[in-house]
Scaffold this motif. Sequence first.
Motif, short mmCIF file in Angstrom:
data_model
loop_
_atom_site.label_atom_id
_atom_site.label_comp_id
_atom_site.label_asym_id
_atom_site.label_seq_id
_atom_site.Cartn_x
_atom_site.Cartn_y
_atom_site.Cartn_z
N ASN A 69 -3.42 -2.59 10.67
CA ASN A 69 -4.48 -3.53 11.00
C ASN A 69 -5.84 -2.90 10.71
O ASN A 69 -6.05 -1.71 10.94
CB ASN A 69 -4.42 -3.91 12.48
N ALA A 70 -6.75 -3.71 10.19
CA ALA A 70 -8.12 -3.26 9.95
C ALA A 70 -9.07 -4.13 10.77
O ALA A 70 -8.94 -5.36 10.78
CB ALA A 70 -8.47 -3.35 8.48
N TYR A 175 -3.48 -3.46 4.12
CA TYR A 175 -3.52 -3.80 5.54
C TYR A 175 -2.80 -5.13 5.73
O TYR A 175 -3.01 -6.07 4.97
CB TYR A 175 -4.96 -3.92 6.05
N ASP A 176 -1.97 -5.19 6.74
CA ASP A 176 -1.22 -6.42 7.01
C ASP A 176 -2.14 -7.54 7.49
O ASP A 176 -1.87 -8.72 7.26
CB ASP A 176 -0.11 -6.16 8.03
N ILE A 199 -11.19 -11.59 0.43
CA ILE A 199 -10.69 -11.11 1.72
C ILE A 199 -10.65 -12.28 2.71
O ILE A 199 -11.69 -12.85 3.05
CB ILE A 199 -11.59 -9.99 2.29
N GLU A 200 -9.46 -12.64 3.14
CA GLU A 200 -9.31 -13.68 4.15
C GLU A 200 -9.10 -13.01 5.50
O GLU A 200 -8.01 -12.54 5.82
CB GLU A 200 -8.13 -14.59 3.79
N ALA A 201 -10.16 -12.92 6.26
CA ALA A 201 -10.13 -12.19 7.53
C ALA A 201 -9.93 -13.13 8.71
O ALA A 201 -10.20 -14.34 8.63
CB ALA A 201 -11.43 -11.41 7.71
N ILE A 202 -9.48 -12.57 9.81
CA ILE A 202 -9.30 -13.32 11.06
C ILE A 202 -10.62 -13.27 11.82
O ILE A 202 -11.10 -12.19 12.17
CB ILE A 202 -8.18 -12.72 11.91
N ASP A 254 -6.38 -11.18 -2.62
CA ASP A 254 -5.27 -10.23 -2.53
C ASP A 254 -4.65 -10.32 -1.15
O ASP A 254 -5.32 -10.69 -0.19
CB ASP A 254 -5.77 -8.78 -2.75
N ALA A 255 -3.42 -9.93 -1.04
CA ALA A 255 -2.80 -9.78 0.28
C ALA A 255 -3.28 -8.48 0.87
O ALA A 255 -3.11 -7.41 0.27
CB ALA A 255 -1.28 -9.77 0.13
N VAL A 256 -3.92 -8.55 2.02
CA VAL A 256 -4.47 -7.33 2.62
C VAL A 256 -3.89 -7.14 4.01
O VAL A 256 -3.43 -8.07 4.62
CB VAL A 256 -6.00 -7.40 2.69
#
Length: 256
Positions: A69-70, A175-176, A199-202, A254-256
Motif C-alpha cells: 500500500n502507498a 503497489y496494490d 494514477i487512480e488513487a483512493i 497502469d495497475a499500481v
Amino acid sequence: MATIIIFCVFLLAGGLTLFRYSKTSLILFMASLSSFLLVGDGILPALLLNWLESPFASYIQPSDWKKTNAIVLLGAGTMKHKYNQIQAVKPSLLAYSRINRTAQLYFSCKKSGNACTVIVSGGDTSGSGVSEAVVYSESLVQLGIQPTDIQLEPVSKNTFKNAEFTSKILKSKHYDQVFLVTSSLHLKRALSYFSHFGIEAIPTPSDFPTPSLSIMPSSYHFVLMDLAMHECAGIARLHVYNFLGWNASVASPDAV
C-alpha cells in the motif's frame, strides 16, 4: 479573489456614475452588494464546497488493506517559527489534519500486517529553505512512523507537479493500492491531476471545511470562497490545457 472581484465591480460602478451611466452604475452597485452578501453570508461558498466535497462526505477509514500500500500525502505549505531564539520550519496550520490522517492510515495498515509506504510530496513552496516533504516527514516520524517507510518527493511546488513527480515514484514500484491524502475541498482537483498521469488513487479526506450560514457577512466565508474558486479554476484549467495540448503528456493508466 472574490473580495477583489467584488471591489473592482464596485469601483467600476462608481466610475460609471461619474460619467453619468446611471442605470449601468446602479446595476453594478446592486450586483456587487448582492455578491458581497451571498459570499459573506455563506451561500455561494456552501454551493461550491458542496460540489467539491460531496463525493467524499461518506468517507470511512479503510480496513481492507492489500499486500502493498502507498499513502500519498500532499503538502499544504510551511511556516517559520521562532521560540527562545531558535528558528524552525514547521507545517502550516492547514497541514496538520493531513499529517494526522496519514498517520492514522499508516498505523491501521501496519496493524493489519501489510506493507505500507508513505510518500510525502511537496517542495519549498513557502521559500523557507526546507521542502514540505522534509518538514512533514519529521512530524510523521515524531508520531511514530518508521523513517524507512517514508519516501520523499521534495521538488514539486503545485498540485499538478505533485501528481506528475509522485506518479513516477508510484510507477517505479508495484503497489496494490494508492491512497491520496489531502483536504476534502482539494481532493477533486488532486484526483483529476493524478488520473491525468495514470494514477487512480483512493480519495482520503483529512478535513471538511464547512461554512455556517449567517445573517452577518463573515470573513471566514470569503476565505472559503477563495479556496473553492481556486479549486474550480484548477479543474477547469486542466481541461482547457488538455484541449490545447499544453499539459505534459497523459500517461496510460497502469495497475499500481
